[in-house]
Design a protein around this motif. Structure first.
Motif, PDB file in Angstrom:
ATOM      1  N   ALA A   1       3.120   1.204  33.490  1.00 51.88           N
ATOM      2  CA  ALA A   1       4.351   0.817  32.791  1.00 51.88           C
ATOM      3  C   ALA A   1       4.067  -0.224  31.713  1.00 51.88           C
ATOM      4  N   ALA A   2       3.326  -1.268  32.071  1.00 55.98           N
ATOM      5  CA  ALA A   2       3.088  -2.385  31.145  1.00 55.98           C
ATOM      6  C   ALA A   2       2.223  -1.996  29.957  1.00 55.98           C
ATOM      7  N   GLU A   3       1.158  -1.240  30.217  1.00 51.40           N
ATOM      8  CA  GLU A   3       0.177  -0.957  29.175  1.00 51.40           C
ATOM      9  C   GLU A   3       0.467   0.293  28.363  1.00 51.40           C
ATOM     10  N   HIS A   4       1.231   1.226  28.942  1.00 47.19           N
ATOM     11  CA  HIS A   4       1.405   2.516  28.278  1.00 47.19           C
ATOM     12  C   HIS A   4       2.859   2.920  28.050  1.00 47.19           C
ATOM     13  N   LEU A   5       3.666   2.920  29.115  1.00 48.42           N
ATOM     14  CA  LEU A   5       4.966   3.574  29.007  1.00 48.42           C
ATOM     15  C   LEU A   5       6.041   2.715  28.356  1.00 48.42           C
ATOM     16  N   LEU A   6       6.115   1.428  28.663  1.00 43.58           N
ATOM     17  CA  LEU A   6       7.076   0.584  27.932  1.00 43.58           C
ATOM     18  C   LEU A   6       6.690   0.498  26.458  1.00 43.58           C
ATOM     19  N   PRO A   7       5.400   0.314  26.106  1.00 44.92           N
ATOM     20  CA  PRO A   7       5.040   0.339  24.683  1.00 44.92           C
ATOM     21  C   PRO A   7       5.353   1.681  24.017  1.00 44.92           C
ATOM     22  N   TRP A   8       5.184   2.792  24.751  1.00 43.26           N
ATOM     23  CA  TRP A   8       5.520   4.099  24.185  1.00 43.26           C
ATOM     24  C   TRP A   8       7.012   4.137  23.831  1.00 43.26           C
ATOM     25  N   LEU A   9       7.844   3.680  24.765  1.00 43.57           N
ATOM     26  CA  LEU A   9       9.292   3.672  24.508  1.00 43.57           C
ATOM     27  C   LEU A   9       9.641   2.835  23.277  1.00 43.57           C
ATOM     28  N   LEU A  10       9.039   1.669  23.152  1.00 39.61           N
ATOM     29  CA  LEU A  10       9.310   0.813  22.006  1.00 39.61           C
ATOM     30  C   LEU A  10       8.922   1.486  20.693  1.00 39.61           C
ATOM     31  N   ALA A  11       7.835   2.215  20.699  1.00 47.93           N
ATOM     32  CA  ALA A  11       7.360   2.872  19.481  1.00 47.93           C
ATOM     33  C   ALA A  11       8.153   4.124  19.130  1.00 47.93           C
ATOM     34  N   HIS A  12       8.810   4.721  20.106  1.00 43.86           N
ATOM     35  CA  HIS A  12       9.476   6.017  19.886  1.00 43.86           C
ATOM     36  C   HIS A  12      10.977   5.969  20.010  1.00 43.86           C
ATOM     37  N   ARG A  13      11.569   4.808  20.127  1.00 41.66           N
ATOM     38  CA  ARG A  13      13.025   4.709  20.263  1.00 41.66           C
ATOM     39  C   ARG A  13      13.621   3.981  19.100  1.00 41.66           C
ATOM     40  N   VAL A  73       2.761  12.320  32.509  1.00 43.32           N
ATOM     41  CA  VAL A  73       4.041  11.653  32.303  1.00 43.32           C
ATOM     42  C   VAL A  73       5.006  12.545  31.532  1.00 43.32           C
ATOM     43  N   PHE A  74       6.259  12.502  31.963  1.00 41.49           N
ATOM     44  CA  PHE A  74       7.331  13.269  31.350  1.00 41.49           C
ATOM     45  C   PHE A  74       8.501  12.346  31.028  1.00 41.49           C
ATOM     46  N   LEU A  75       9.217  12.664  29.957  1.00 46.72           N
ATOM     47  CA  LEU A  75      10.420  11.945  29.565  1.00 46.72           C
ATOM     48  C   LEU A  75      11.624  12.655  30.153  1.00 46.72           C
ATOM     49  N   LEU A  76      12.557  11.883  30.715  1.00 47.85           N
ATOM     50  CA  LEU A  76      13.816  12.405  31.226  1.00 47.85           C
ATOM     51  C   LEU A  76      14.935  11.553  30.662  1.00 47.85           C
ATOM     52  N   GLU A  77      15.726  12.144  29.794  1.00 45.69           N
ATOM     53  CA  GLU A  77      16.861  11.429  29.209  1.00 45.69           C
ATOM     54  C   GLU A  77      18.113  11.794  29.996  1.00 45.69           C
TER      55      GLU A  77
END
Length: 141
Positions: free
Chosen positions: A129-141, A93-97
């Motif tokens: 998305a549900a288990e990993h990536l949306l929670p990652w966004l919440l923790a890092h934004r 997984v990669f982040l793209l802003e």
């Protein structure tokens, strides 16, 4: 009689993007003939580097032209595959802003949505998305 060996589930390897626009919403897509919304991305072709595969998939699926250097690595996540029952998923997984939210659905993508990671609503979400990536966004934004 010896116990039967435990057979791991078939493995699917993909690249995926957490696409984020300035207001913090993230882009999720739904492939044609499926119900779950997921992060854009797909399977690398034989010999294809992860970043190159994701650049190609983003262009094919949602019309985004990005440089591979714009993709920030987030890590590798393992979960259940959304559309292949009984299969495991390994996602690089990669982040793209993005400064602009312009994109278009193409290829096998039927629908896209910009989602608030804190309140995705009642969208059916892929496990990644549900288990990993949306929670990652919440923790890092």
């Amino acid at each position: 009689m010896s116990p039967s060996p435990v057979v791991p589930p078939p493995l699917i390897e993909v690249v995926a993007a957490v696409v984020v626009r300035p207001d913090g919403r993230t882009l999720l897509v739904r492939k044609r003939g499926t119900a779950a919304f997921m992060n854009p991305g797909g399977k690398p072709e034989a010999g294809e580097e992860q970043r190159d595969a994701l650049v190609r998939e983003l262009q094919e699926e949602i019309g985004l032209l990005v440089e591979s250097t714009a993709l920030q690595p987030l890590g590798t996540f393992e979960t259940d595959a959304a559309n292949e029952p009984g299969h495991a998923l390994v996602a690089h997984v990669f982040l793209l802003e993005l400064a602009s939210a312009d994109h278009r659905v193409a290829a096998e993508i039927e629908e896209s949505r910009w989602v608030d990671p804190a309140a995705p609503g009642d969208l059916p979400l892929a496990p990644l998305a549900a288990e990993h990536l949306l929670p990652w966004l919440l923790a890092h934004r």
